[in-house]
Scaffold this active site. Structure first.
Site, PDB file in Angstrom:
ATOM      1  N   ASP A  87      47.061  36.189  33.963  1.00 31.09           N
ATOM      2  CA  ASP A  87      47.639  34.830  34.775  1.00 31.09           C
ATOM      3  C   ASP A  87      47.413  33.815  33.919  1.00 31.09           C
ATOM      4  O   ASP A  87      48.255  32.674  34.023  1.00 31.09           O
ATOM      5  CB  ASP A  87      46.418  34.772  35.703  1.00 31.09           C
ATOM      6  N   ASP A 104      44.643  39.704  31.904  1.00 32.40           N
ATOM      7  CA  ASP A 104      45.024  39.844  33.360  1.00 32.40           C
ATOM      8  C   ASP A 104      46.374  39.398  33.671  1.00 32.40           C
ATOM      9  O   ASP A 104      46.967  39.233  34.559  1.00 32.40           O
ATOM     10  CB  ASP A 104      44.322  40.000  34.368  1.00 32.40           C
ATOM     11  N   SER A 160      39.488  39.435  33.271  1.00 33.16           N
ATOM     12  CA  SER A 160      40.141  38.339  32.854  1.00 33.16           C
ATOM     13  C   SER A 160      40.367  38.379  31.275  1.00 33.16           C
ATOM     14  O   SER A 160      40.812  39.401  30.571  1.00 33.16           O
ATOM     15  CB  SER A 160      39.858  37.320  33.563  1.00 33.16           C
ATOM     16  N   ASP A 178      46.562  36.045  28.432  1.00 35.05           N
ATOM     17  CA  ASP A 178      45.030  36.699  28.613  1.00 35.05           C
ATOM     18  C   ASP A 178      45.257  38.086  29.094  1.00 35.05           C
ATOM     19  O   ASP A 178      46.373  38.813  29.440  1.00 35.05           O
ATOM     20  CB  ASP A 178      44.075  35.638  29.395  1.00 35.05           C
TER      21      ASP A 178
HETATM   22 MG    MG Z   1      42.735  35.586  33.366  1.00 32.08          MG
END
Ligand code: MG
Length: 453
Positions: free
Chosen positions: A240, A238, A94, A236
């Site tokens: 999300d 990844d 993440s 960010d």
């Molecule tokens: Mg993330």
């Protein structure tokens, strides 16, 4: 053995998060979830290495692997549900620093796996993982494209013609992460003029690190100024989480963007329930009450918010850190969905974003963090309760102190990093700072006491 934090398993690659651990986690998850498993990875330097270990592990227990390649977490989550797979393994840490990696386990419904299944996976890992299959029962690998299927679903929830007609400009800071493959496509399909920075995958995150914050998106703010863009978004690693910047280059705090989304959703879905965590501003209750809506409060953690939505059939949710869960698409945080929604509001309300945000409750909120070793977190929390005082104290998650003037402060151990997070809200900026500074000092004092003991 506790492996899962608040969202998946993470650690420094090849030290805490090893190939052996990744392999055992994947085999165990595959064994418990079913035969058809999706796999995706973010742009981290070590992600291809972990992908190979995870794919091999899944094949070795007889699972078929559906490889979506470089993808955002919400992209993989959507495809797992869309293709009717039994689950998914997303290789990502993440927003953690570049040396980290990890996995997020996805359930067949597209949301991160429920907590009881996490515990079952941990138990199976502790036993050495599931048995391997016979040589002639190993699974196969299938490669899939996802970009059009996924981005078409995202834009199907907004007024495409109205957005195209508005002729909007968008500035995106893709953070050298997986959002490179999705957010620009969404903006282009909606007819926007597009400006991007940090738009190449780079696992060292040379642009501004992998975690976007209202303060570190300096270049994005400059880009908005230089291009006269109507909206800016920073992603960010990844894809999300997203931080929104308005057309005047001012960062929009997560509570206010959640409030805007809640307001617009409730207008067309009156009486529905919004889900959010206790770190969010209580002012959200007034926003939804105007349309007969209610708020369902959870402990802090995006998975808990998403799961509460799925379990109760609630369709809108969010977190104060910029995560928006738009249920009609999928009950998970999705930065590309946030982009489409913001464009929809600007185009259909025919007003700049700053004005839409100015309609939301005005509050002063801030957050901060202070170091605390993981093994001391519980003891620190226990001792903290004895050292603080307020008219109302909640221990639903961490410690939340509520004062008579409407001020509150929450401090809780992070589920992903060796820190305590502090969140405070009040009627003035000074009071917020005072609340945070004084309580940060108390946490620090307790950590020092326990570290010395
Ligand atoms: Mg993330």
């Amino acid at each position: 053995m506790k492996l899962f934090g608040s969202n998946g398993v993470r650690g420094v690659a090849n030290e805490e998060f090893t190939l052996e651990l990744a392999s055992s986690l994947a085999a165990s998850a595959g064994n418990l979830m079913g035969k058809e498993i999706g796999v995706g990875r973010d742009g981290r330097t070590t992600s291809p290495m972990f992908r190979d270990a995870i794919v091999s592990a899944l094949l070795s227990i007889g699972c078929n692997v559906h490889d979506f390649g470089l993808v955002t977490t919400p992209g993989l989550q959507f495809m797992v549900r869309e293709k009717g797979l039994n689950g998914g393994v997303m290789i990502t840490a993440s927003h953690n620093p570049p040396q980290f990696n990890g996995v997020k386990m996805i359930y067949h419904d597209g949301v991160e796996v429920p907590k009881p299944l996490e515990a079952e996976i941990e138990a199976l890992v502790a036993k050495g993982g599931p048995p391997r299959c016979e040589w002639n029962e190993v699974g196969s690998v299938y490669h899939h494209d996802y970009i059009d299927t996924y981005t078409d679903s995202v834009i199907s929830h907004v007024d495409i013609e109205a957005i195209k007609k508005a002729g909007l400009s968008v500035a995106l800071d893709l953070g050298n992460g997986a959002a490179v493959f999705t957010a620009p496509v969404v903006a282009s399909k909606l007819g926007c003029k597009l400006y991007t920075i940090n738009s190449e995958i780079d696992g060292s995150f040379p642009g501004r690190g992998s975690e976007p914050t209202p303060d570190n998106l300096v270049d994005l703010k400059e880009l908005i100024k230089a291009t006269g863009s109507d909206l800016g978004i920073g992603y960010d690693g990844d894809g999300d989480r997203s931080i929104i910047i308005d057309e005047n280059s001012n960062a929009v705090w997560g509570d206010k963007s959640l409030s805007l989304v809640a307001q617009e959703f409730m207008k067309t879905h009156p009486g529905e329930t919004l889900v959010t965590a206790i770190s969010s501003s209580p002012s959200i209750e007034k926003v939804v009450a105007k349309y007969g809506g209610k708020v369902h409060w959870t402990k802090v953690g995006s998975v808990l918010v998403s799961r509460a939505m799925v379990e109760n059939g609630y369709r809108i949710g969010g977190e104060e850190n910029g995560g928006i869960m738009y249920g009609p698409h999928l009950e998970v945080r999705d930065g590309s969905m946030v982009l489409a929604l913001m464009l929809h509001y600007i185009a259909t309300r025919k007003r700049p974003l700053s004005e839409l945000i100015a309609e939301q409750p005005n509050l002063f909120k801030d957050k901060d963090k202070t170091p605390c070793p993981n093994h001391l977190k519980e003891e620190v929390l226990e001792r903290l309760v004895t050292k603080v005082d307020a008219p109302e104290i909640s221990t639903m998650d961490g410690v939340k102190l509520v004062y008579g003037d409407g001020s509150w402060i929450l401090f809780r151990p992070s589920g992903t990093e060796p820190i305590f997070r502090l969140y405070a809200e009040s009627v003035s900026e000074e009071r917020v700072r005072e609340l945070i500074d004084s309580h940060k000092a108390i946490v620090k004092e307790v950590v020092d006491e326990l570290s010395a003991a």
